[in-house]
Write an enzyme that holds these catalytic residues in place. Structure first.
Site, short mmCIF file in Angstrom:
data_model
loop_
_atom_site.label_atom_id
_atom_site.label_comp_id
_atom_site.label_asym_id
_atom_site.label_seq_id
_atom_site.Cartn_x
_atom_site.Cartn_y
_atom_site.Cartn_z
N SER A 13 94.79 70.64 -39.46
CA SER A 13 94.61 69.59 -40.45
C SER A 13 95.97 69.17 -40.99
CB SER A 13 93.70 70.09 -41.59
OG SER A 13 94.20 71.28 -42.15
N THR A 14 96.00 68.01 -41.62
CA THR A 14 97.28 67.40 -42.00
C THR A 14 97.36 67.18 -43.51
OG1 THR A 14 96.41 65.14 -41.83
CG2 THR A 14 97.32 66.12 -39.81
N GLY A 56 92.81 53.08 -48.67
CA GLY A 56 93.98 52.73 -47.89
C GLY A 56 94.38 53.89 -47.00
N PRO A 71 91.29 56.09 -40.93
CA PRO A 71 92.46 56.96 -40.79
C PRO A 71 92.05 58.30 -40.20
CG PRO A 71 92.24 56.14 -43.05
CD PRO A 71 90.96 55.83 -42.35
N TYR A 114 81.96 80.36 -51.87
CA TYR A 114 82.04 79.82 -50.52
C TYR A 114 80.98 80.55 -49.69
CZ TYR A 114 84.78 77.84 -46.61
OH TYR A 114 85.23 77.12 -45.52
#
Lengths: 550, 550
Positions: free
Chosen positions: A206-207, A269, A132, A472
């Site tokens: 990004s999604t 998946g 994906p 970070y």
């Protein structure tokens, strides 16, 4: 949404520049010994790449063409190169040099969940591999097919599944397709007065599906929660059918399958849809800047804040090194700016006794109704003062907010100049934070020394929780001989310092292949057994993004 | 901690009584047609039970004796009967009638994690079954061995692992052994000024390990979080070694193995220790009572509260039926109480236009610093008013707080009188809440009508979340011919109404065997595939609490 550059971050024509930042060139020269005026490297031209023909059996192609319009089945060379990898530093180095991985044989762009089901069925039937693809911004190697993969490789790009399908305003939930990019989800929700509130550095590229598959965090997660908190209902196309979890707020239904999808990096998946928390766009949103005498003072203030009754949306404290970087990033200061800055420095040194080399910049964000924000600002202001901190107003916050999505471009800028730059994020308990910080800085500097490279490491606290926080780290160095090997050593030293000091291998950038070697040290051997059991039992044919995480 | 009654809730000698509650007898007569003065049933005497000899092969016994002191290896008949089941209504009915299940052959009480490891190794070696046992308060059938189990069954009672091992005050974390009971964890933490803040109805009779294994929620979870939010580090003895998750606040390390342990009901291993969130005992803690004209008004107020900037510790709204029950539970009202109550009723009816048959009682809790609590009380007071609600002060909250842990005893009280009483909890979105409520009430009343039994169903909202809430139903009826079959029909009608209306089969009472038949309807078939994959791969020999969840 246009695809990312095949060789770097973001879209073609957009890049990082030092030219509008007068203090940056001298800073970079000092920090990593690089002359920004001197480009020493460039990506090979696309035409120079050796692109093997796709290996797409006629049967599989036929099966795909029966379900997806031909326009959305691509074997175009550029498309294949763009979908071959994410954007880890190792990815960038190799792509720039023309060293391509096992390319996907075909990119399909399903237009519906039914399309996704048909693609997965065709893939399983043809014994193909399915990877994906959301925004392609992974920095953990989650998108690359295994080097020796002999089966056909299908990259499933979800970009057409980009709609907010439904808003349940009473429940503050939205049903959203997985392929939607950050700006587009905010735009669709914004039209109805809502926000999703998830703003990772990769936001523009990004999604939603990618955030879920990697357990992402955003800059305002202190208020909105990590993606794991924000996602309730899920639809995931798996080899045994479509997994559907209900958007209930909490459930006691055995180990949570919803949580198993979070961070699954395509191993279980293809995520097609999620029902997610949304909020009304707040009446007021402010990010205030603060200065603390030392990083330790800043961390202590955030620790106290987490233990208080106060509610904030952003907590961020940069260490002294990152504070210097931050100041060097200032765009075109006016004469007045310079004067103010000078007066501030005098005030800090003479009146507050700050050591300007130790001073740390911090941002705290506030959101909600006017009264709420005003009350929180006052209360947090008192708390900050108790730790020797000083509020410097909203202007630095506005500037930070503007430039926050530009930072990832800097890696390409450095690569052009022969320097490597990258990030590593982790999380640990409040009590362990300062020890972890010291250990990581020591490890990075040790690696620089071992390599005899000119390097720089800096850090900020980026998210606060009840019991701890995320640190970070950003590091950069001028390469000597073999940038990849040198990068490997520095990155490994940092990651090993994480797991050796009780911290996690990643706070929000997933495992992929980059971090897989530390997974067992983090979650212990039986944890790896459990993950393998889950993956192997759910995908017995090993069709789903093989080789990632474990 | 003394073991529970073998035939009912709580310890011997403690029970529910109507005698100090003058309004209760007439209420029960009206609600379920039962004369509280007339006991019609009693548990059989222990001596009447048919208790088969334990089937403990000499090799297994020897292996256990090599690691655990003989005192802590028990084949005592009472011990075996107590450990054979939890406290579901079906469990109570069968135990009272002397219908025993497949009893465990031996109860072991390990004193350390090393003991647990040795016991599990011995069990695997002898092909025995291991069922972890905390407080024994499961109402979902999570503790009973499969009826036809031919292998030896070992109940591992964690009661000796009852210590708070370490407090990290800087991180507000405590390392706690899994066998500690509710009151004892609060007592140990309280000595240092801390609270865990987890108060399920079973608090006095359940353990940390049990809460984790069932994904428990407590009465103040609106503030402290569900157990899933409060537990960070875990130690779990599994067939492949000891799983250790780090107490980091958040991580992006693939699907969360920490989350897989939550709700695992012993299917993955034996939880020995957890590192959990703790908080300073708050400066102020108040629960205020409110009255709303209708249940719908109360739900709408909680929905608005969840969407507001306000922070509360408890949100609870009873429907009209439960409000009537609540009033009927009043202990010895004085003449002044009665007068006040009468005046209040007149005021509500005449001045506020309340219909007293529709009126609903609500509790909202506040915790934190004095200023915080005062500000929240004021703001929430205004919000409540906008929904037609009225604050009735702190006294009802104090009474509610006192009696809350006594409620589970009422099932035994009813069984003595020929009536069945039980609970079913669920959660759904705010938008779906009222439709769900109506559907469940209709389903329960339909089942009563079908059975021609005198029944009563009541409900409260017990926890609020961003996007929805938990509805907690209590139902009771006077049995006619076959209580078990009649109970089955009513309970099934309610559970089916949950899953048919988009809600979950359980909010905080786990799956066990009681709810397993609805699991696929809740989490979908691929979800069940994932759970099976996880369990089968982690415990290939099926030694760990077989038959639960899936």
């Amino acid at each position: 949404m246009a695809a990312m550059k095949w060789w770097g971050w973001g879209e073609e024509g957009v890049g990082f520049s030092h030219e509008d930042k007068p203090d940056l060139a001298p800073f970079i020269a000092r920090a990593v010994g690089v002359d920004v005026g001197r480009k020493v490297s460039a990506p090979v031209r696309f035409g120079q790449l050796q692109i093997p023909d796709p290996q797409l059996p006629a049967g599989l192609r036929g099966a795909l063409e029966r379900v997806i319009t031909a326009t959305f089945i691509s074997t175009d060379p550029l498309d294949r190169v763009v979908h071959a990898r994410g954007k880890s530093l190792r990815d960038l180095i190799r792509q720039r040099s023309g060293e391509l991985p096992r390319l996907p044989d075909v990119i399909v762009r399903p237009g519906s969940e039914d399309d996704v089901i048909a693609v997965l069925q065709a893939a399983v039937h043809a014994d193909a591999v399915v990877i994906p693809f959301g925004g392609g911004s992974s920095i953990s190697g989650s998108l690359e097919a295994p080097a020796g993969e002999t089966r056909p490789v299908i990259s499933v790009d979800l970009e057409r599944l980009d709609k907010v399908l439904e808003i349940d305003s009473g429940s503050r939930l939205a049903r959203v397709q997985a392929g939607v990019f950050g700006p587009h989800i905010e735009q669709q929700l914004g039209a109805f007065g809502y926000t999703f509130g998830h703003f990772p550095d990769s936001f523009e590229h990004s999604t939603l599906g990618g955030w879920i598959a990697t357990r992402s965090s955003g800059m305002q997660s202190d208020r909105y929660g990590d993606i794991a908190d924000m996602v309730k209902g899920l639809r995931v196309v798996t080899p045994s059918g479509t997994l559907v979890t209900r958007p209930v707020p909490s459930a006691s239904t055995g180990p949570s399958v919803r949580e198993m999808v979070l961070g699954s990096e395509g191993r279980l998946g293809i995520i097609t849809e999620a029902t997610v928390h949304i909020r009304r766009i707040p009446e007021r949103r402010t990010i205030l800047g603060y200065l603390f005498p030392t990083f330790g003072d800043g961390l202590a203030a955030m620790q106290d804040l987490a233990a208080s009754d106060h509610a904030v949306s952003v907590t961020r404290v940069s260490d002294a090194n990152e504070t210097q970087f931050s100041f060097a990033m200032r765009v075109q200061p006016t004469l007045v700016d310079k004067l103010q800055s000078r007066l501030l420095r005098i005030f800090l040194r003479r009146r507050l006794g700050f050591d300007l080399n130790q001073m740390c910049i911090s941002f705290i964000g506030y959101e909600g109704g006017d009264r709420h924000v005003a009350a929180q600002r006052r209360a947090v202001g008192r708390l900050v003062k108790r730790h020797g901190g000083l509020c410097i107003g909203s202007r630095p916050g506005v500037l930070y907010d503007k430039k926050k999505f530009d930072i990832p471009y800097i890696r390409d800028f450095l690569l052009d100049r022969g320097a490597a730059g990258d990030v590593s994020d982790t999380a640990t308990t409040w009590s362990g934070l300062m020890r972890l910080y010291d250990a990581v800085v020591t490890a990075a500097n040790g690696a620089f020394a071992q390599l005899a490279v000119h390097g720089y490491v800096m850090c900020h606290l980026s998210h606060s929780y009840h019991a701890g926080a995320c640190l970070y780290f950003t590091f950069a160095f001028k390469a000597r001989t073999n940038m990849t090997a040198e990068y490997e050593l520095v990155k490994s030293a940092i990651q090993q310092a994480f797991v050796d000091n009780g911290a996690t291998l990643s706070h929000h950038h997933a495992v992929g292949t980059e971090h897989a070697q530390w997974l067992e040290q983090d979650i212990s051997a039986p944890g790896v057994v459990m993950l393998r059991a889950l993956f192997d039992g759910t995908d017995p044919g090993k069709h789903l993004n093989p080789g990632k995480i474990v």
